[in-house]
Design an enzyme around this catalytic site. Structure first.
Site, mmCIF file in Angstrom:
data_model
loop_
_atom_site.group_PDB
_atom_site.id
_atom_site.type_symbol
_atom_site.label_atom_id
_atom_site.label_comp_id
_atom_site.label_asym_id
_atom_site.label_seq_id
_atom_site.Cartn_x
_atom_site.Cartn_y
_atom_site.Cartn_z
ATOM 1 N N GLY A 256 0.790 -1.177 -0.011
ATOM 2 C CA GLY A 256 0.044 -0.041 0.134
ATOM 3 C C GLY A 256 0.715 1.308 0.146
ATOM 4 N N SER A 257 0.304 2.289 0.515
ATOM 5 C CA SER A 257 1.082 3.578 0.714
ATOM 6 C C SER A 257 2.092 3.605 1.653
ATOM 7 C CB SER A 257 -0.019 4.763 0.927
ATOM 8 O OG SER A 257 -0.374 4.477 2.399
ATOM 9 N N GLY B 200 1.159 4.342 5.072
ATOM 10 C CA GLY B 200 0.308 3.319 6.052
ATOM 11 C C GLY B 200 1.472 2.124 6.260
ATOM 12 N N GLY B 201 2.311 1.864 5.356
ATOM 13 C CA GLY B 201 3.365 0.961 5.555
ATOM 14 C C GLY B 201 4.376 1.563 6.793
ATOM 15 N N GLU C 22 5.527 -3.101 1.325
ATOM 16 C CA GLU C 22 5.770 -2.627 0.040
ATOM 17 C C GLU C 22 5.100 -1.493 -0.325
ATOM 18 O OE1 GLU C 22 5.172 -1.642 -3.222
ATOM 19 O OE2 GLU C 22 4.220 -3.416 -4.045
ATOM 20 N N CYS D 11 2.195 -0.155 -8.558
ATOM 21 C CA CYS D 11 3.324 0.285 -7.746
ATOM 22 C C CYS D 11 4.816 0.274 -8.627
ATOM 23 C CB CYS D 11 3.569 -0.843 -6.443
ATOM 24 S SG CYS D 11 3.477 -2.385 -6.910
#
Lengths: 478, 478
Positions: free
Chosen positions: A199-200, A203-204, A223, A259
């Site tokens: 995700g973003s 968030g990560g 990732e 991505c």
């Protein structure tokens, strides 16, 4: 508390699941793939509806998902990944006897997985993170993505059927729902031993920080995407229109929601403007596509608005509207691009920047200042690259996959894929989230010393009953 | 600033060092071993003087150090560790061509290494962390341990000679001195890409936190020790005096200053008191040894003083004085030991606790509540363990190495050793700091896509000029 119950079940199930044979683990994985294929008539339209992705794309993604599950099933029984290593003892050695040591990888324990909105199947409930964790012998607690709740539950039910068919406890794979708070509580729960996330960056990185602040820190494999630069040399741009079309196509594939989307392309400054114009023509003819969900559309609009006011970009193609993901393209020079960090941030959507460079030396300096990337792509002839060892070396430090020609979108699932890269592309450059090596993220080495053969797992028994590749007294063989 | 200069040299040296052949890297490592042997007449007495360790021990440690350097040299050229993996492409595949993908491990970059006071050679300047980082192709900035400054500089000079002999830049291995602030600045420096550390929990955890707080977080491999429980069943204690002697010997080896020192032993409660008395007799006959340095002696004294006031322990043998590391032993029961977390903390020195347990069920519960350990040792017959699957399974979750008989002190250097374990034994249970797999800590996967053969490293060229094991289209072979 509900979460405690879920995690307790995961721990109890782990005690059983980690002990089943590699063959049984593989059968279970194949049963998941079979179950998914069994519900495809209902699953595909549901996933399309929830993600705004076209049927052809989702059909392909289902094939990718079941294909990678079957690849992991095969890889699990192959057993090479376990790094089985045996050093035989020598009781007669002086001054001290040499112990018998046998080492292999063992699963970490219950794993928390967070899926991605842009791949409702391949990077979600039964996606690469979940399946590689199960393949490693871990149990999974999956947090459903709010972008495709029905799809997630349908896949979860398919997995439950496969669990029942295999006679395993339901705690092997559990599904929870909720928002940010529920996700945070999951990562903070002491029973969780690792985290998979796609995700973003925001968030990560938040989950990574939470995991490191636990009283027992745990690995987080997040990732988080990148801008995946393409670096073009003169010869590759000989047929400019064709090459511009190739770039435009990769940039707008799936409304740019990959991505590995190539958000920046470096072009010799002498032809940067014309290359940008050529690309712009293709983009003008590319219709806007509905994005994954409103949040992503809003974020895309806001990113473009912010860049529009920066004054550092010459706009070649402005987004034709804000209701869908319309392509956009801007032009700038290398010095400006390096100086303005905002230009180096990922814009999730079909937006690209053409950056003109004056010399190979300037390009080398730029390469050394790049942030970590999932991919970097070189468009150059073999002759042009013959004296570019320093550039290639510098680029290697900045990415997980270096492409010679082609486009970074389209991540092949196989043995040799590396889908990961230096921070901030991921939180752990030592890992991949695509391809068979993803399994290693959820395992750790463990050694038995002087253990009676009867108590050893089959992987390490003297007779090698599984017939797997092992390192015996320093020599690889079967 | 001086540190900037050191790190700049490390980065520049890395660009060259990472490209030399595996054979040249191995020759360089062997040259370090040769140089160390060349100075042994001066090195051994210096190390003895600075560490208070006897000559026999330091002589053995030098052999261990050069032995492990030569093992890494051999392992480097073997090349299996690079995980070379090739998926051949298929340009004719539909709907999209299959790319040619080639994956291998590449070095992380400049590494910071912090040595240990208890192994002035094997875990210090040219110890396992430094050598495995060099073997992986990383450059090293080593922070000298203030406990043995002269020894550290002598070893550093030996490495410098090996660097010069190999024609490599001096930046391949650099030595800095200082205290905590200098160590912190090193870990925080953006050029550093990984950290190796052996020492206390407090020190290791502090570096781990610093590294995760960087704008680019980096991996920290901190081996922080543990209490390494021994679990004894009835039959193993049949010849109590002999077994008590074995325990006492392991507990007092090197004044208890090993990270695998067995600080606790679980014994059936019916014989716990007599086992403790028998062990106590051996300890009473064991002379106190001078500890590594004053700080460690003080910490040992303070730990024992604190435990003496806890009232939860029955003292079998109190330390006979505070001027050296005198052995000490206490007795308690399992419930108390679990309840009082202070009893589970490592006391660095020759101190042990005998813990009486009432049943195998209680032992299983205790196993599940253990903190992460480097090692756990089972003293039991094969028959006694036949129905102890649940216990063995629980213990596996809590350690990196499970011993069946013998003692955990004495860590064999080889292929199958695992010297690491779940937190808080280490900050990264996925790694080992002893044995050949230690090299993997300092590498990350990297993939070339559609790269011309002329530009590929030898490891991945089609002809396999190095003749190493590789995975080709999913099949392992040469």
């Amino acid at each position: 508390m509900q979460l405690d119950k879920v995690l307790h079940q995961s721990e109890v199930a782990f005690e059983q699941y980690k002990t089943i044979s590699l063959a049984d683990r593989a059968s279970f994985l194949r049963a998941i793939a079979d179950q998914l294929e069994g519900i495809k008539e209902a699953l595909i339209p549901t996933a399309c509806e929830e993600s705004n992705l076209p049927e052809g794309r989702i059909t392909g993604e289902l094939g990718r998902t079941t294909g990678q599950i079957r690849l992991f099933a095969k890889y699990v029984v192959d057993g090479t990944w376990l790094e089985a290593t045996i050093d035989h003892g020598d009781p007669g050695r002086t001054p001290v006897p040499k112990p018998d040591l046998r080492r292999m990888l063992v699963p970490l324990g219950p794993v928390a997985v967070f899926g991605a909105s842009n791949f409702p199947l391949a990077f979600s409930t039964a996606g690469g993170d979940s399946i590689s964790a199960l393949a490693a012998g871990c149990t999974v607690v999956y947090k459903g993505h709010p972008g495709h709740p029905k799809t997630s539950l349908m896949v979860f039910e398919a997995i439950q059927k496969a669990i029942a068919e295999a006679g395993l406890p339901q705690g092997v794979f559990q599904h929870i729902e909720g928002g940010i708070a529920e996700g945070q509580a999951l990562v903070q729960h002491p029973a969780i031993k690792a985290v998979g996330f796609t995700g973003s960056f925001k968030g990560g990185k938040a989950l990574f920080d939470l995991a490191n602040d636990r009283s027992e820190p745990i690995p987080v494999y997040a990732e988080m995407g990148s801008i995946n630069p393409i670096i073009a040399f003169d010869k590759a741009l000989g047929q400019q229109e064709q090459v511009a079309g190739q770039y435009a196509q990769s940039l707008t594939l799936g409304a740019g929601q990959f991505c590995t989307n190539p958000g920046v392309i470096f072009v010799p400054s002498s032809i940067a403007a014309s290359f940008a114009q050529n690309t712009g023509k293709f983009l003008a003819d590319t219709a806007g596509q509905k994005m994954l969900h409103d949040g992503i559309q809003t974020a895309y609009n806001e990113s473009l608005d912010k860049l529009a006011t920066s004054g550092e970009l010459k706009w070649i193609q402005k987004a034709a509207g804000k209701e869908t993901g319309h392509p956009a393209l801007a032009l700038t020079d290398l010095d400006t691009w390096i100086k303005e960090e905002a230009l180096q941030e990922e814009v999730f959507g079909p937006f690209g920047i053409v950056v003109g460079y004056d010399s190979k030396e300037a390009l080398l300096q730029a390469a050394r200042s790049l942030q970590g990337q999932l991919t970097i792509t070189l468009w150059a002839s073999e002759e042009e690259l013959a004296d570019q060892g320093a550039l290639i070396s510098a680029l290697q430090e900045k990415c997980g996959r270096l492409l010679f020609g082609g486009v970074p979108t389209g991540v092949e699932v196989g043995h040799a894929m590396q889908h990961g890269g230096p921070f901030p592309a991921t939180t752990d450059s030592r890992s991949t989230s695509v391809g068979v090596y993803a399994i290693k993220r959820f395992a750790r080495p463990f050694a038995f010393q002087n253990c009676p053969d009867s108590l050893l797992p089959d992987v390490l028994k003297d007779a090698n009953p599984l017939g797997i590749f092992r390192t015996m007294d320093g020599v690889v063989g079967r």
